[in-house]
Design an enzyme around this catalytic site. Structure first.
Site, PDB file in Angstrom:
ATOM      1  N   GLY A  81      10.390  27.899  -2.329  1.00  0.00           N
ATOM      2  CA  GLY A  81       9.645  27.962  -1.065  1.00  0.00           C
ATOM      3  C   GLY A  81       9.111  26.628  -0.592  1.00  0.00           C
TER       4      GLY A  81
ATOM      5  CE  LYS B  89      14.452  31.077  -5.204  1.00  0.00           C
ATOM      6  NZ  LYS B  89      13.305  31.990  -5.390  1.00  0.00           N
TER       7      LYS B  89
ATOM      8  CB  VAL C  64      14.961  25.629  -4.914  1.00  0.00           C
ATOM      9  CG1 VAL C  64      14.407  25.748  -6.325  1.00  0.00           C
ATOM     10  CG2 VAL C  64      16.480  25.722  -4.930  1.00  0.00           C
TER      11      VAL C  64
ATOM     12  NE  ARG D 133      20.364  43.217  10.971  1.00  0.00           N
ATOM     13  CZ  ARG D 133      19.883  43.346   9.735  1.00  0.00           C
ATOM     14  NH1 ARG D 133      20.709  43.486   8.724  1.00  0.00           N
ATOM     15  NH2 ARG D 133      18.594  43.330   9.510  1.00  0.00           N
TER      16      ARG D 133
END
Ligand SMILES: NC(=O)c1ccc[n+]([C@@H]2O[C@H](COP(=O)([O-])OP(=O)(O)OC[C@H]3O[C@@H](n4cnc5c(N)ncnc54)[C@H](OP(=O)(O)O)[C@@H]3O)[C@@H](O)[C@H]2O)c1
Ligand SMILES: NC(=O)c1ccc[n+]([C@@H]2O[C@H](COP(=O)([O-])OP(=O)(O)OC[C@H]3O[C@@H](n4cnc5c(N)ncnc54)[C@H](OP(=O)(O)O)[C@@H]3O)[C@@H](O)[C@H]2O)c1
Lengths: 427, 427
Positions: free
Chosen positions: A133, A204, A131, A45
């Site tokens: 990590g 999740k 979900v 960004r």
């Protein structure tokens, strides 16, 4: 041997680690994939931030242009949020690129549309990192258990709330105080809403339920209760029962197999339950299936490097598929089970009431429970000059029965208030 | 939509469950694969046993003929052992069939040859069930962690020995007594050698190390010590240290990354270690990798249905690949790291000595340790009329240094014997 080109969208906590590992472990990745992979562009960004390890000429603030390039084989989306991530991914598919994403919010909101776009393009959509990590969970559910029937998925899938509840448990702190500490230590974001209100865990849960039950489940289908209402008194009450409070994500198939539910809420679990010992930012998920029985997966649920590990595992897979001209398993929603609302969910409850300290109140309260078919397991009564608290732990009952009971209790003159209602799980 | 034909080799504990699930869950399997799968033949050794649920006309005692049929898409090998399993699998590949196997012994002995045959045939060889039963472990290591660098795999991968050690710990029983009970309860086979001598765990360690380190590792490369020498005194000594004895499989990368080791042996681990609470026939495996950190996988390590769950997950995968005209990841041994012998392994040791109960003995013993560069953590001395026992727990030292220390100790007049040496892990 052609080089596979990767566009990295986002270079924050996760993206930075993805780029780092792609560079430092380039030879291993090439050997495992069967062809070299090259970072072809990095969209961010803010243009002028230092991006150590990333050549300036790769960095762009025009993500849309990057995904439109016709030489990109794989797009890794680690921006997060719904837009522009969604549009960027759809453009990637239009260009025939495969996509690896860590974006649980987007996948839980609109996974089916993305899967459909991937299928139409003959491309892959992988999202192990979305979900829990680093913990391999999507792939085991989607592939290892593809020949089994999953009945239940239950786990701790949000590290921030787990850290906060841990603090409240170990120090006796209230919610706000524990949140402040979590923020100070970097475990909670400046705006913690997504975590503490359970939105992150609900996303999740939707993803897990969808895969586990071969049914479309979106975040909107998930019953969600955050932990902002959990009080120090609740934690103390859990302690008195040798339990702890955890924010659980629970996806269940109904006994007759035709319906499924997904929910996220704080729950008391016995201190002896393996999930009770999951500390801080760790995640752990139990999967119960017909043939395999009970499996548990445990590991770091977030963080740049762990999440990047999951992203890179997916990158290797989609690159291999690209080279083989194939794709991995797509969306599997053939079972089309009904996703039921909370009413029918059966569990146990811990109900804490403020009552008048008079003879006969317990009998009155017990009658209300009985009238609604909710059977009581234990009652603890504590007197305090004139009024008292009554803690009722029920046997298994439906959410609907419990709600009706609570409404009826509220209308009793001798019940001054319902201090808290918490589900009791893991027994 | 063509029907995929499956030949099942072996219909014992695992095969019976595979056949049962293929029948009862046929519609789900078809939906997940994208085509129906059909049991085309079942090979067994004994012709005239009842095989409930399996049509008589499918049963044959001629496995070789079954795998030679040219209409077989997938061969599931659940016979076990080296021959005829090996030849049957090679024939299957020659016929272009893919193979799913649960055969750790064969894969650890000759996995590379099988992988080469699969690759030559453009077929798949999957074997999730060969390690830790129902627990997804091969797929997570081979695919989820394909973008990471695994440094260590450590776990309990044999339920029989875990049951025996559990019994010894909880009842104080000796090894033979605990083994008898395990046999009576069906946890140990009539000939328990493969389990109690660590062959089964060593095969699994070889398979795990090979995949984790992208290097060929065979059972012969694995240091192996069973639990037949573990005494009630060892268990008691572990208890005194607030530890338990477990048979561990440990695969490690050396600090400089160039070498790997794989070993199976009893070890003392602290009672607070998560592996200490893995009971009975359950298995649990820790995987430590550079980016993901520490992951744990837990579940039923054996049994007909759990193992069948893993077999069927593989069946779905290889069937999907068949339909897509692709294959999954094959052997990955590009790293070609040196598999080192035990000498260089660094760990801690619990050494129990019978010594003369004289002044100066401890000093003598301590000197021997010091001379060999093995530093002592704790010593416990227990006198018993005339002689005494000395329990030494060391800091980390190489196996070579410890062995040299023990040889030197044996030659001391005041050391009557070395009662036991056990490694100390998990700290
Ligand atoms: N962090 C974790 O532990 C974790 C764990 C699992 C999953 N995830 C998921 O991974 C994703 C990324 O998380 P994160 O923690 O890495 O987020 P982050 O640190 O906030 O990074 C986001 C990145 O995206 C860039 N970005 C934002 N808007 C953009 C736009 N319009 N165009 C191009 N780039 C844009 C940002 O650019 P600037 O650098 O210029 O700000 C930044 O590099 C999310 O979906 C998250 O849910 C994160
Ligand atoms: N059992 C477990 O919990 C478990 C767990 C993980 C992996 N595994 C692995 O799975 C495999 C099978 O184990 P299991 O426990 O199912 O073994 P099992 O109960 O002994 O069954 C072996 C099957 O193979 C058949 N068989 C033996 N020799 C044969 C031959 N020459 N030709 C055709 N069929 C033959 C037997 O026929 P009959 O029925 O006529 O005797 C029997 O049906 C092994 O590799 C084992 O290591 C087992």
């Amino acid at each position: 041997m052609r080089t596979l080109k990767v566009a990295l969208l986002g270079c924050g906590v996760v993206g930075t680690e993805v780029a780092r590992i792609m560079t430092t472990h380039a030879a291993d990745l090439a050997a495992r994939i069967g062809a070299p992979v090259e970072l072809a562009g990095v969209a961010v960004r803010r243009a002028n931030r230092p991006r150590p390890g990333i050549p300036d000429e790769l960095v762009t603030t025009d993500a849309a242009e990057l995904v439109k390039r016709d030489d990109i084989d794989v797009v890794i989306e680690v921006i997060g949020g719904i837009e522009p991530a969604r549009s960027l991914i759809l453009t990637a598919f239009e260009q025939g690129a495969s996509v690896v994403s860590a974006n649980k919010a987007l996948l839980a909101a609109d996974g089916s549309a993305l899967h459909a776009a991937a299928a139409a393009a003959g491309a892959d959509l992988y999202y192990e990192a979305a979900v829990a990590g680093a913990i391999p969970l999507i792939r085991p559910l989607r592939e290892s258990l593809a020949g089994d029937k999953v009945n239940r998925v239950l786990g701790i899938v949000n590290g921030t709330t787990n850290f906060i509840l841990d603090k409240m448990d170990s120090t006796g702190a209230g919610y706000s105080e524990a949140l402040e500490e979590a923020t100070a230590l970097g475990y909670a974001e400046a705006d913690p809403t997504a975590d503490v209100e359970g939105f992150d865990a609900a996303a999740k849960a939707a993803i897990l339920a969808g895969i586990a039950f071969h049914t479309r489940v979106t975040a909107a289908d998930v019953f969600r209760e955050g932990l902002t209402e959990v009080t120090a008194a609740d934690i103390a009450s859990a302690k008195a029962m040798n339990s702890v409070v955890k924010l659980l994500a629970i996806c269940e198939r109904s006994a007759d197999g035709s319906r499924v539910t997904a929910r996220v809420h704080p729950a008391m679990i016995p201190r002896t339950h393996p999930l009770a010992n999951v500390r801080g930012a760790y995640n752990a998920v139990f999967v119960e299936s017909e043939a395999a029985g009970q499996l548990m997966f445990y590991g770091p649920g977030a963080g740049g490097a762990p999440t990047a590990s999951a992203v890179l595992g997916d990158l290797v897979a989609v690159c291999r598929n690209k080279l083989a001209g194939s794709t991995g398993p797509g969306e599997s929603a053939y079972a089309q089970l009904t996703v039921s609302p909370m009413d029918g969910v059966v569990t146990r409850y811990h109900v804490s009431l403020d009552v008048a300290d008079k003879a006969g109140v317990l009998a009155q309260v017990a009658t209300v429970f009985a009238e609604h078919g909710v059977s009581i397991d234990t009652v603890r009564q504590q007197g305090r000059e004139g009024d008292a608290s009554l803690v009722v732990v029920t046997h298994r009952a439906t959410d609907a029965a419990l709600s009706a009971t609570v409404s009826a209790l509220r209308s009793l003159d001798n019940v001054r208030g319902v201090a808290s209602i918490m589900r009791v799980e893991g027994e």
